[in-house]
Design a protein around this motif. Structure first.
Motif, PDB file in Angstrom:
ATOM      1  N   LEU A  66       2.260  -5.287  12.801  1.00 46.71           N
ATOM      2  CA  LEU A  66       3.206  -5.634  11.735  1.00 46.71           C
ATOM      3  C   LEU A  66       2.559  -5.582  10.351  1.00 46.71           C
ATOM      4  CD1 LEU A  66       5.207  -8.553  13.356  1.00 46.71           C
ATOM      5  CD2 LEU A  66       5.937  -6.202  12.999  1.00 46.71           C
ATOM      6  N   SER A  67       1.246  -5.708  10.283  1.00 46.80           N
ATOM      7  CA  SER A  67       0.550  -5.667   9.003  1.00 46.80           C
ATOM      8  C   SER A  67       0.237  -4.245   8.555  1.00 46.80           C
ATOM      9  CB  SER A  67      -0.757  -6.460   9.093  1.00 46.80           C
ATOM     10  OG  SER A  67      -0.487  -7.799   9.399  1.00 46.80           O
ATOM     11  N   LEU A  68       0.212  -3.300   9.465  1.00 45.53           N
ATOM     12  CA  LEU A  68      -0.144  -1.927   9.110  1.00 45.53           C
ATOM     13  C   LEU A  68       0.734  -1.324   8.011  1.00 45.53           C
ATOM     14  CD1 LEU A  68      -1.182  -0.323  12.510  1.00 45.53           C
ATOM     15  CD2 LEU A  68      -2.625  -0.827  10.545  1.00 45.53           C
ATOM     16  N   PRO A  69       2.070  -1.439   8.084  1.00 47.86           N
ATOM     17  CA  PRO A  69       2.865  -0.858   6.983  1.00 47.86           C
ATOM     18  C   PRO A  69       2.544  -1.465   5.621  1.00 47.86           C
ATOM     19  CG  PRO A  69       4.275  -1.343   8.855  1.00 47.86           C
ATOM     20  CD  PRO A  69       2.931  -1.935   9.157  1.00 47.86           C
ATOM     21  N   VAL A  70       2.234  -2.749   5.592  1.00 49.67           N
ATOM     22  CA  VAL A  70       1.884  -3.398   4.321  1.00 49.67           C
ATOM     23  C   VAL A  70       0.562  -2.829   3.801  1.00 49.67           C
ATOM     24  CG1 VAL A  70       1.328  -5.595   3.231  1.00 49.67           C
ATOM     25  CG2 VAL A  70       3.150  -5.478   4.928  1.00 49.67           C
ATOM     26  N   LEU A  71      -0.397  -2.642   4.694  1.00 46.77           N
ATOM     27  CA  LEU A  71      -1.692  -2.082   4.280  1.00 46.77           C
ATOM     28  C   LEU A  71      -1.552  -0.640   3.804  1.00 46.77           C
ATOM     29  CD1 LEU A  71      -3.946  -3.537   7.116  1.00 46.77           C
ATOM     30  CD2 LEU A  71      -3.797  -4.290   4.742  1.00 46.77           C
ATOM     31  N   VAL A  72      -0.747   0.150   4.499  1.00 47.69           N
ATOM     32  CA  VAL A  72      -0.529   1.540   4.088  1.00 47.69           C
ATOM     33  C   VAL A  72       0.175   1.581   2.742  1.00 47.69           C
ATOM     34  CG1 VAL A  72       0.716   3.665   4.670  1.00 47.69           C
ATOM     35  CG2 VAL A  72      -0.559   2.454   6.429  1.00 47.69           C
TER      36      VAL A  72
END
Length: 129
Positions: A66-72
């Motif tokens: 769930l954090s990956l899109p925020v990091l990208v």
């Protein structure tokens, strides 16, 4: 701008870490209380359930996913690469077009991992049509 995003991420990370520590303490106290009740003959052994929950990796995996899109998204903004930002916008546009059955299923899976009752989503018609 990106410094405030990093600050927010650090605060969220420290809050998650603090909550994990509180959870470990609470689990330890629960085990102690259960051991006391077992010693008095008031309860049967249920320690395997507590031990299985402590070694569970699903929470961390879901949090990372769930954090990956925020990091990208953060990387696309910080990098000043217009093609990266276009791809991120395309990703979120396509993501918003997923069928409601899939997004509802995903919410239920995440909710069950974190112990939240997600069945209300289906009762209310899913929110997305």
């Amino acid at each position: 701008m990106w410094l405030s995003a990093i600050k927010i991420a650090m605060q969220a990370g420290s809050k998650i870490y603090a909550n994990r520590q509180k959870t470990k303490i609470a689990m330890s106290e629960a085990q102690l209380m259960h051991a006391d009740k077992m010693a008095r003959g008031e309860e049967a052994y249920q320690g395997k359930l507590l031990e299985a929950r402590q070694s569970d990796w699903k929470d961390e995996a879901v949090l990372i996913i769930l954090s990956l899109p925020v990091l990208v998204l953060a990387w696309a903004v910080i990098s000043d690469d217009p093609t990266a930002m276009d791809k991120v916008k395309l990703f979120f546009d396509m993501f918003s077009q997923l069928p409601s059955w899939f997004t509802n299923l995903w919410i239920l899976v995440v909710a069950s991992i974190y112990g939240i009752k997600g069945t209300q989503i289906f009762r209310n018609g899913g929110g997305k049509k």
